[in-house]
Design a protein around this motif. Structure first.
Motif, PDB file in Angstrom:
ATOM      1  N   MET A   1       0.838  -1.165   0.000  1.00 37.76           N
ATOM      2  CA  MET A   1       0.000   0.000   0.000  1.00 37.76           C
ATOM      3  C   MET A   1       0.892   1.241   0.000  1.00 37.76           C
ATOM      4  N   SER A   2       0.621   2.138  -0.914  1.00 39.41           N
ATOM      5  CA  SER A   2       1.458   3.333  -1.013  1.00 39.41           C
ATOM      6  C   SER A   2       0.881   4.456  -0.157  1.00 39.41           C
ATOM      7  N   ALA A   3       1.758   5.363   0.202  1.00 42.49           N
ATOM      8  CA  ALA A   3       1.344   6.510   1.019  1.00 42.49           C
ATOM      9  C   ALA A   3       0.491   7.446   0.169  1.00 42.49           C
ATOM     10  N   PRO A   4      -0.455   8.108   0.812  1.00 47.64           N
ATOM     11  CA  PRO A   4      -1.282   9.054   0.047  1.00 47.64           C
ATOM     12  C   PRO A   4      -0.405  10.184  -0.494  1.00 47.64           C
ATOM     13  N   PRO A   5      -0.783  10.691  -1.654  1.00 48.02           N
ATOM     14  CA  PRO A   5       0.033  11.766  -2.228  1.00 48.02           C
ATOM     15  C   PRO A   5      -0.003  12.998  -1.323  1.00 48.02           C
ATOM     16  N   GLY A   6       1.110  13.703  -1.273  1.00 44.68           N
ATOM     17  CA  GLY A   6       1.191  14.929  -0.477  1.00 44.68           C
ATOM     18  C   GLY A   6       0.534  16.084  -1.220  1.00 44.68           C
ATOM     19  N   PRO A   7       0.563  17.214  -0.623  1.00 41.25           N
ATOM     20  CA  PRO A   7      -0.030  18.373  -1.292  1.00 41.25           C
ATOM     21  C   PRO A   7       0.749  18.688  -2.571  1.00 41.25           C
ATOM     22  N   PRO A   8       0.076  19.251  -3.544  1.00 43.75           N
ATOM     23  CA  PRO A   8       0.780  19.592  -4.780  1.00 43.75           C
ATOM     24  C   PRO A   8       1.836  20.661  -4.510  1.00 43.75           C
TER      25      PRO A   8
END
Length: 155
Positions: A1-8
């Motif tokens: 499971m990958s980490a959620p994307p950070g803020p742009p």
């Protein structure tokens, strides 16, 4: 499971707009203490570099209407920063000149910009500051797609 994307990543355009608004408010507040604005400084800068230039040419360079430039120059006349030689009115061309007081006001206004530069960018090294200034000038003077790019007016 990958980490959620950070803020742009922040948009340089957004950052420049937000910083520009904040800086303009700050500089304008100081300029008002002597009856000036950025528009006045711009007109003095253009007129100082090209004495006798017409209202319409000053307006074109500043990106404002001729009527707006006339109001700006009238205010500068009231401050004693600009004088007019020759007839004024429809069809007549007055030659405009920056007075000694106008030169003093323009120098003071430029010192306001320099102080703001020191406060905002004083922590940068000379090479970093030169790179920032060069990058901003390149972006600022790049021709716009509609061909209406205007260069810097003061500083």
């Amino acid at each position: 499971m990958s980490a959620p994307p950070g803020p742009p990543a922040p948009s340089p355009t957004f950052l420049i707009i937000a910083l520009g608004r904040r800086l303009r408010e700050r500089v304008e507040r100081t300029l008002r203490t002597r009856g000036m604005s950025m528009r006045h400084l711009s007109a003095l800068g253009h007129l100082g570099g090209d004495p006798g230039v017409s209202y319409s040419e000053l307006a074109r360079r500043a990106g404002v209407t001729a009527q707006s430039m006339q109001a700006t120059l009238r205010q500068l006349e009231e401050l004693g920063a600009v004088d007019r030689e020759g007839p004024a009115g429809r069809g007549n061309t007055a030659r405009l000149h920056v007075t000694e007081h106008g030169q003093e006001l323009a120098a003071w206004a430029r010192s306001v910009l320099e102080e703001t530069d020191r406060e905002l960018f004083g922590h940068l090294g000379e090479a970093e500051r030169a790179g920032l200034t060069g990058g901003l000038l390149t972006a600022f003077t790049a021709p716009e797609r509609d061909g209406a790019g205007n260069g810097p007016t003061a500083g």
